[in-house]
Design an enzyme around this catalytic site. Structure first.
Site, PDB file in Angstrom:
ATOM      1  N   LYS A  26       0.853  -1.193   0.000  1.00 55.01           N
ATOM      2  CA  LYS A  26       0.000   0.000   0.000  1.00 55.01           C
ATOM      3  C   LYS A  26       0.888   1.243   0.000  1.00 55.01           C
ATOM      4  CE  LYS A  26      -4.307   0.987   2.505  1.00 55.01           C
ATOM      5  NZ  LYS A  26      -4.939   0.808   3.832  1.00 55.01           N
TER       6      LYS A  26
HETATM    7  O1  G3P Z   1      -7.721   1.680   5.809  1.00 52.31           O
HETATM    8  C1  G3P Z   1      -8.004   2.989   5.486  1.00 52.31           C
HETATM    9  C2  G3P Z   1      -9.358   3.535   5.873  1.00 52.31           C
HETATM   10  O2  G3P Z   1     -10.325   2.549   5.822  1.00 52.31           O
HETATM   11  C3  G3P Z   1      -9.342   4.373   7.102  1.00 52.31           C
HETATM   12  O3  G3P Z   1     -10.612   4.670   7.604  1.00 52.31           O
HETATM   13  O4  G3P Z   1     -12.020   5.338   9.501  1.00 52.31           O
HETATM   14  O5  G3P Z   1      -9.594   5.982   9.482  1.00 52.31           O
HETATM   15  O6  G3P Z   1     -11.213   7.059   7.913  1.00 52.31           O
HETATM   16  P1  G3P Z   1     -10.871   5.823   8.679  1.00 52.31           P
END
Ligand code: G3P
Length: 216
Positions: free
Chosen positions: A83
């Site tokens: 990633k």
């Molecule tokens: O893995 C990346 C993403 O899903 C992060 O989500 O909740 O931190 O905005 P969030």
């Protein structure tokens, strides 16, 4: 639509994997940090449990560091997807790793043009963060519609991995649009399993059966 779990929590990964629900895992440095411990042990364990794609994220911000880390991350298993962030160096790393046969997930995507460029660079997945767009008053799901239309128009093989999902309706909407993958926090996957009518229905079945005073 594939379901990935967005976590580095081994207990949650085992729980949902045992139900046969997981097509893969996504992690990021924040999720790793939340679990604590030695991230190397966690990454080794995740890639052992999960057969599908496991996204492990680089922390270098410049090209050569990303390549070096990407190759090291790939040692954890043939199912590792590297990633990288949606930056100029990230796209250069994406092109280079992809052309060596190492699949790449371009993360922190917030616009249709970023998704288009990640696809041009050879990404296996693009990760648009819809919840974070919703958080700032924009329509995250609209971004998924736009990316889907662009990728369909030009037959890109890059898969749309909907990230930053906040609730089960995000999943329904992503599926209606035809997104390839949703990556879910364990709390959202737990909610998707539940319905109050399932609970009351089961309670009633069991209390009616008890009246028979018989076994199966
Ligand atoms: O893995 C990346 C993403 O899903 C992060 O989500 O909740 O931190 O905005 P969030």
């Amino acid at each position: 639509m594939k379901i990935f779990l967005d976590t580095a929590n081994l207990e949650s990964i085992k729980k949902f994997n045992d139900m046969g629900l997981l097509d893969g895992i996504t992690t990021n440095p924040s999720l790793m940090s939340k679990e604590g411990g030695n991230p190397k042990d966690v990454m080794a364990e995740i890639t052992k449990i999960i057969k599908g794609d496991v996204s492990l994220e680089v922390v270098s911000t410049e090209y050569s560091g990303m390549i070096e880390e990407g190759k090291r991350l790939r040692q954890y298993g043939k199912n590792v997807v590297v990633k990288v962030p949606m930056t100029p160096d990230g796209l250069k790393a994406c092109k280079s790793l992809s052309s060596e046969g190492i699949p790449v997930n371009v993360t922190l995507v917030f616009s249709p043009n970023q998704a288009l460029l990640a696809a041009k660079s050879g990404a296996k997945y693009v990760s648009p963060f819809i919840g974070r767009l919703d958080d700032i008053g924009q329509d995250g799901m609209h971004l998924i519609k736009e990316i889907k239309q662009i990728f369909t128009n030009y037959n890109f093989g890059t898969q749309i991995l909907v990230a930053s999902i906040r609730h089960p309706m995000h999943v329904v909407d992503a599926a209606k649009i035809g997104a390839d993958v949703v990556t879910l926090p364990p709390t959202v996957l737990d909610k998707m399993l539940q319905h109050p009518l399932t609970d009351t229905g089961l309670e009633n079945f069991l209390s009616d059966w008890k009246k028979l005073k018989a076994g199966i």
